[in-house]
Write a protein that holds these residues in place. Structure first.
Motif, short mmCIF file in Angstrom:
data_model
loop_
_atom_site.label_atom_id
_atom_site.label_comp_id
_atom_site.label_asym_id
_atom_site.label_seq_id
_atom_site.Cartn_x
_atom_site.Cartn_y
_atom_site.Cartn_z
N ALA A 41 0.84 -1.20 0.00
CA ALA A 41 0.00 0.00 0.00
C ALA A 41 0.87 1.26 0.00
O ALA A 41 0.60 2.22 -0.72
CB ALA A 41 -0.93 0.00 1.21
N PHE A 42 1.93 1.25 0.79
CA PHE A 42 2.84 2.39 0.83
C PHE A 42 3.52 2.58 -0.52
O PHE A 42 3.66 3.71 -1.00
CB PHE A 42 3.88 2.19 1.94
N ALA A 43 3.92 1.50 -1.17
CA ALA A 43 4.56 1.58 -2.48
C ALA A 43 3.60 2.14 -3.52
O ALA A 43 3.99 2.95 -4.37
CB ALA A 43 5.06 0.21 -2.90
N VAL A 44 2.33 1.75 -3.47
CA VAL A 44 1.34 2.26 -4.41
C VAL A 44 1.14 3.76 -4.22
O VAL A 44 1.08 4.52 -5.19
CB VAL A 44 0.00 1.50 -4.27
N VAL A 45 1.05 4.19 -2.99
CA VAL A 45 0.89 5.63 -2.71
C VAL A 45 2.10 6.40 -3.21
O VAL A 45 1.96 7.46 -3.85
CB VAL A 45 0.65 5.87 -1.21
N LEU A 46 3.30 5.91 -2.94
CA LEU A 46 4.50 6.58 -3.43
C LEU A 46 4.53 6.64 -4.95
O LEU A 46 4.89 7.67 -5.53
CB LEU A 46 5.75 5.86 -2.93
N TYR A 47 4.15 5.56 -5.60
CA TYR A 47 4.13 5.53 -7.07
C TYR A 47 3.16 6.57 -7.61
O TYR A 47 3.48 7.29 -8.57
CB TYR A 47 3.75 4.13 -7.56
N LYS A 48 1.98 6.66 -7.00
CA LYS A 48 0.99 7.64 -7.46
C LYS A 48 1.50 9.06 -7.27
O LYS A 48 1.29 9.93 -8.13
CB LYS A 48 -0.33 7.46 -6.70
N VAL A 49 2.18 9.33 -6.17
CA VAL A 49 2.71 10.67 -5.92
C VAL A 49 3.80 11.00 -6.91
O VAL A 49 3.82 12.10 -7.49
CB VAL A 49 3.23 10.79 -4.47
N ILE A 50 4.72 10.08 -7.13
CA ILE A 50 5.84 10.33 -8.03
C ILE A 50 5.38 10.51 -9.47
O ILE A 50 5.93 11.33 -10.21
CB ILE A 50 6.88 9.19 -7.94
N THR A 51 4.37 9.77 -9.89
CA THR A 51 3.92 9.86 -11.28
C THR A 51 2.85 10.92 -11.49
O THR A 51 2.37 11.07 -12.62
CB THR A 51 3.39 8.49 -11.77
N SER A 52 2.49 11.66 -10.47
CA SER A 52 1.51 12.73 -10.66
C SER A 52 2.12 13.85 -11.49
O SER A 52 3.34 13.99 -11.58
CB SER A 52 1.04 13.27 -9.31
N GLY A 53 1.29 14.64 -12.10
CA GLY A 53 1.75 15.68 -13.02
C GLY A 53 2.67 16.70 -12.38
O GLY A 53 3.72 17.04 -12.94
N ALA A 54 2.31 17.21 -11.23
CA ALA A 54 3.11 18.26 -10.58
C ALA A 54 4.47 17.76 -10.16
O ALA A 54 5.49 18.41 -10.39
CB ALA A 54 2.35 18.82 -9.38
N VAL A 55 4.51 16.59 -9.55
CA VAL A 55 5.79 16.04 -9.09
C VAL A 55 6.65 15.66 -10.28
O VAL A 55 7.87 15.90 -10.29
CB VAL A 55 5.55 14.84 -8.16
N SER A 56 6.06 15.08 -11.30
CA SER A 56 6.82 14.69 -12.49
C SER A 56 7.43 15.92 -13.16
O SER A 56 8.60 15.89 -13.55
CB SER A 56 5.91 13.96 -13.46
N ALA A 57 6.67 16.97 -13.30
CA ALA A 57 7.18 18.20 -13.91
C ALA A 57 8.31 18.79 -13.07
O ALA A 57 9.33 19.25 -13.62
CB ALA A 57 6.06 19.21 -14.06
N GLU A 58 8.16 18.78 -11.77
CA GLU A 58 9.21 19.33 -10.90
C GLU A 58 10.48 18.50 -10.99
O GLU A 58 11.58 19.04 -11.02
CB GLU A 58 8.71 19.40 -9.46
N LEU A 59 10.34 17.18 -11.03
CA LEU A 59 11.52 16.32 -11.17
C LEU A 59 12.22 16.56 -12.52
O LEU A 59 13.44 16.58 -12.59
CB LEU A 59 11.13 14.85 -11.03
N GLN A 60 11.44 16.76 -13.57
CA GLN A 60 12.03 17.05 -14.88
C GLN A 60 12.78 18.37 -14.85
O GLN A 60 13.86 18.50 -15.43
CB GLN A 60 10.96 17.07 -15.95
N ASN A 61 12.22 19.38 -14.17
CA ASN A 61 12.91 20.66 -14.06
C ASN A 61 14.21 20.53 -13.30
O ASN A 61 15.22 21.15 -13.65
CB ASN A 61 12.01 21.70 -13.37
N ILE A 62 14.22 19.75 -12.25
CA ILE A 62 15.45 19.54 -11.47
C ILE A 62 16.52 18.88 -12.33
O ILE A 62 17.69 19.29 -12.31
CB ILE A 62 15.15 18.70 -10.20
N VAL A 63 16.14 17.88 -13.11
CA VAL A 63 17.10 17.20 -13.97
C VAL A 63 17.61 18.14 -15.06
O VAL A 63 18.82 18.18 -15.35
CB VAL A 63 16.46 15.92 -14.60
N LYS A 64 16.74 18.93 -15.65
CA LYS A 64 17.16 19.88 -16.69
C LYS A 64 18.13 20.91 -16.12
O LYS A 64 19.14 21.22 -16.76
CB LYS A 64 15.94 20.59 -17.28
N GLU A 65 17.86 21.42 -14.94
CA GLU A 65 18.76 22.38 -14.32
C GLU A 65 20.11 21.75 -14.01
O GLU A 65 21.15 22.38 -14.16
CB GLU A 65 18.14 22.95 -13.04
N ALA A 66 20.09 20.50 -13.58
CA ALA A 66 21.36 19.82 -13.27
C ALA A 66 22.17 19.58 -14.53
O ALA A 66 23.40 19.71 -14.51
CB ALA A 66 21.06 18.50 -12.57
#
Length: 66
Positions: free
Chosen positions: A36-61
């Protein structure tokens, strides 16, 4: 009385325990909670806002000057 106290103290010092581990139902509940914890984490990580923020962090790096 002295022998009972001495035996109990010896068991505590030697690390002898009556409860050696989890039973099957505890393992099952632990696995369900972990999944259940893994499913919640997966949903959070793959959500639009988090995904976009992670992409921005990678682009800046990748665009950082050294």
């Amino acid at each position: 009385m002295y022998q009972a106290v001495r035996a109990r103290l010896g068991a505590l010092v030697c690390g002898a325990r009556r409860d050696a581990g989890m039973v099957t139902s505890e393992y099952a509940m632990g696995i369900v909670a972990a999944v259940a914890f893994a499913v919640v984490l997966y949903k959070v990580i793959t959500s639009g806002a988090v995904s976009a923020e992670l992409q921005n962090i990678v682009k800046e790096a990748l665009n950082a000057r050294m």
